[in-house]
Motif scaffolding. Sequence first.
Motif, PDB file in Angstrom:
ATOM      1  N   UNK A   1      36.105 -23.733  34.040  1.00  0.00           N
ATOM      2  CA  UNK A   1      36.266 -22.235  34.037  1.00  0.00           C
ATOM      3  C   UNK A   1      37.576 -21.950  33.912  1.00  0.00           C
ATOM      4  N   UNK A   2      37.928 -20.955  33.055  1.00  0.00           N
ATOM      5  CA  UNK A   2      39.470 -20.689  33.065  1.00  0.00           C
ATOM      6  C   UNK A   2      39.759 -19.613  33.774  1.00  0.00           C
ATOM      7  N   UNK A   3      40.688 -19.554  34.752  1.00  0.00           N
ATOM      8  CA  UNK A   3      41.115 -18.370  35.354  1.00  0.00           C
ATOM      9  C   UNK A   3      42.572 -18.097  34.805  1.00  0.00           C
ATOM     10  N   UNK A   4      42.697 -16.808  34.258  1.00  0.00           N
ATOM     11  CA  UNK A   4      44.016 -16.203  33.633  1.00  0.00           C
ATOM     12  C   UNK A   4      44.103 -14.865  33.793  1.00  0.00           C
TER      13      UNK A   4
ATOM     14  N   UNK B   1      44.770 -18.978  26.672  1.00  0.00           N
ATOM     15  CA  UNK B   1      43.278 -19.201  26.817  1.00  0.00           C
ATOM     16  C   UNK B   1      42.617 -19.299  25.505  1.00  0.00           C
ATOM     17  N   UNK B   2      43.086 -18.498  24.451  1.00  0.00           N
ATOM     18  CA  UNK B   2      42.700 -18.725  23.167  1.00  0.00           C
ATOM     19  C   UNK B   2      43.033 -20.225  22.393  1.00  0.00           C
ATOM     20  N   UNK B   3      44.325 -20.747  23.100  1.00  0.00           N
ATOM     21  CA  UNK B   3      44.560 -21.985  22.516  1.00  0.00           C
ATOM     22  C   UNK B   3      43.471 -23.012  23.084  1.00  0.00           C
ATOM     23  N   UNK B   4      43.020 -22.892  24.388  1.00  0.00           N
ATOM     24  CA  UNK B   4      42.232 -23.822  25.026  1.00  0.00           C
ATOM     25  C   UNK B   4      40.903 -23.666  24.219  1.00  0.00           C
ATOM     26  N   UNK B   5      40.541 -22.495  23.997  1.00  0.00           N
ATOM     27  CA  UNK B   5      39.193 -22.377  23.315  1.00  0.00           C
ATOM     28  C   UNK B   5      39.188 -23.172  21.926  1.00  0.00           C
ATOM     29  N   UNK B   6      40.365 -23.024  21.285  1.00  0.00           N
ATOM     30  CA  UNK B   6      40.645 -23.841  20.127  1.00  0.00           C
ATOM     31  C   UNK B   6      40.300 -25.363  20.138  1.00  0.00           C
ATOM     32  N   UNK B   7      41.164 -25.658  21.219  1.00  0.00           N
ATOM     33  CA  UNK B   7      41.064 -27.262  21.647  1.00  0.00           C
ATOM     34  C   UNK B   7      39.326 -27.545  21.938  1.00  0.00           C
TER      35      UNK B   7
ATOM     36  N   UNK C   1      36.968 -26.728  20.482  1.00  0.00           N
ATOM     37  CA  UNK C   1      36.245 -26.727  19.448  1.00  0.00           C
ATOM     38  C   UNK C   1      36.350 -28.084  18.732  1.00  0.00           C
ATOM     39  N   UNK C   2      37.110 -29.005  19.281  1.00  0.00           N
ATOM     40  CA  UNK C   2      37.509 -30.391  18.822  1.00  0.00           C
ATOM     41  C   UNK C   2      36.188 -31.063  19.323  1.00  0.00           C
ATOM     42  N   UNK C   3      35.668 -31.624  18.810  1.00  0.00           N
ATOM     43  CA  UNK C   3      34.384 -32.685  19.030  1.00  0.00           C
ATOM     44  C   UNK C   3      34.973 -34.041  19.928  1.00  0.00           C
ATOM     45  N   UNK C   4      36.130 -34.404  19.729  1.00  0.00           N
ATOM     46  CA  UNK C   4      36.923 -35.652  20.240  1.00  0.00           C
ATOM     47  C   UNK C   4      37.055 -35.333  21.812  1.00  0.00           C
ATOM     48  N   UNK C   5      36.906 -34.264  22.297  1.00  0.00           N
ATOM     49  CA  UNK C   5      37.204 -33.664  23.559  1.00  0.00           C
ATOM     50  C   UNK C   5      35.958 -33.524  24.393  1.00  0.00           C
ATOM     51  N   UNK C   6      35.575 -33.855  25.560  1.00  0.00           N
ATOM     52  CA  UNK C   6      34.272 -33.910  26.118  1.00  0.00           C
ATOM     53  C   UNK C   6      34.554 -32.921  27.151  1.00  0.00           C
ATOM     54  N   UNK C   7      34.547 -31.791  27.055  1.00  0.00           N
ATOM     55  CA  UNK C   7      34.452 -30.598  27.995  1.00  0.00           C
ATOM     56  C   UNK C   7      34.097 -29.340  27.306  1.00  0.00           C
ATOM     57  N   UNK C   8      33.688 -28.453  28.262  1.00  0.00           N
ATOM     58  CA  UNK C   8      33.115 -27.360  27.825  1.00  0.00           C
ATOM     59  C   UNK C   8      33.693 -26.070  28.744  1.00  0.00           C
ATOM     60  N   UNK C   9      34.193 -25.067  27.916  1.00  0.00           N
ATOM     61  CA  UNK C   9      34.835 -23.702  28.459  1.00  0.00           C
ATOM     62  C   UNK C   9      33.870 -22.721  28.613  1.00  0.00           C
ATOM     63  N   UNK C  10      34.020 -21.927  29.883  1.00  0.00           N
ATOM     64  CA  UNK C  10      33.658 -20.595  29.884  1.00  0.00           C
ATOM     65  C   UNK C  10      34.482 -19.463  29.275  1.00  0.00           C
ATOM     66  N   UNK C  11      34.196 -18.801  28.241  1.00  0.00           N
ATOM     67  CA  UNK C  11      34.876 -17.801  27.821  1.00  0.00           C
ATOM     68  C   UNK C  11      34.581 -16.348  27.928  1.00  0.00           C
ATOM     69  N   UNK C  12      35.004 -15.833  29.103  1.00  0.00           N
ATOM     70  CA  UNK C  12      34.797 -14.518  29.282  1.00  0.00           C
ATOM     71  C   UNK C  12      36.092 -14.019  30.058  1.00  0.00           C
ATOM     72  N   UNK C  13      36.377 -12.574  30.172  1.00  0.00           N
ATOM     73  CA  UNK C  13      37.537 -12.091  30.887  1.00  0.00           C
ATOM     74  C   UNK C  13      37.070 -10.890  31.690  1.00  0.00           C
ATOM     75  N   UNK C  14      37.782 -10.427  32.573  1.00  0.00           N
ATOM     76  CA  UNK C  14      37.658  -9.282  33.385  1.00  0.00           C
ATOM     77  C   UNK C  14      38.685  -8.266  32.842  1.00  0.00           C
ATOM     78  N   UNK C  15      38.336  -6.875  32.914  1.00  0.00           N
ATOM     79  CA  UNK C  15      39.277  -5.991  32.481  1.00  0.00           C
ATOM     80  C   UNK C  15      39.399  -4.876  33.593  1.00  0.00           C
ATOM     81  N   UNK C  16      38.437  -5.196  34.787  1.00  0.00           N
ATOM     82  CA  UNK C  16      37.982  -4.410  36.087  1.00  0.00           C
ATOM     83  C   UNK C  16      39.124  -4.836  37.219  1.00  0.00           C
ATOM     84  N   UNK C  17      39.366  -3.814  38.052  1.00  0.00           N
ATOM     85  CA  UNK C  17      40.397  -4.354  39.133  1.00  0.00           C
ATOM     86  C   UNK C  17      39.296  -4.904  40.340  1.00  0.00           C
ATOM     87  N   UNK C  18      39.987  -5.839  40.786  1.00  0.00           N
ATOM     88  CA  UNK C  18      39.075  -6.495  42.008  1.00  0.00           C
ATOM     89  C   UNK C  18      38.502  -5.216  43.020  1.00  0.00           C
ATOM     90  N   UNK C  19      39.218  -4.362  43.247  1.00  0.00           N
ATOM     91  CA  UNK C  19      38.681  -3.185  44.092  1.00  0.00           C
ATOM     92  C   UNK C  19      38.088  -2.082  43.455  1.00  0.00           C
TER      93      UNK C  19
END
Length: 97
Positions: free
Chosen positions: A7-10, A19-25, A27-45
């Motif tokens: 899970x990427x926090x940014x 974050x987009x660089x990590x998402x491109x990474x 895509x490489x099938x040589x790496x064994x992990x999965x990323x959640x791709x979502x973002x927040x544009x809302x204030x926590x309050x």
Amino acid sequence: MAKKIIFISFDYDNDAAYKNLLLAWDKNKEFDFELYNGSLKEAINSTNAPYIKSKIKPLILKASHLLCIVGKQSASSAWINWEIQTAVEAKKKLIGV
């Protein structure tokens, strides 16, 4: 080895390019992990915060790791603080980049 789910926090306004660089990474099938791709544009309050938290928390709980992109504004982000605290409480592995 089990696939790692990251899970990427940014800061959306300042660190989305990293974050987009990590998402491109991911895509490489040589790496064994999965990323959640979502973002927040809302204030926590905002009035939407409880709803957003109810959607994000399960994703953090599903992840094996929380990766935080540490930028100039990260420390002042209430969302990033909440995401990290949620991961810590769930005993997730933390990665700072």
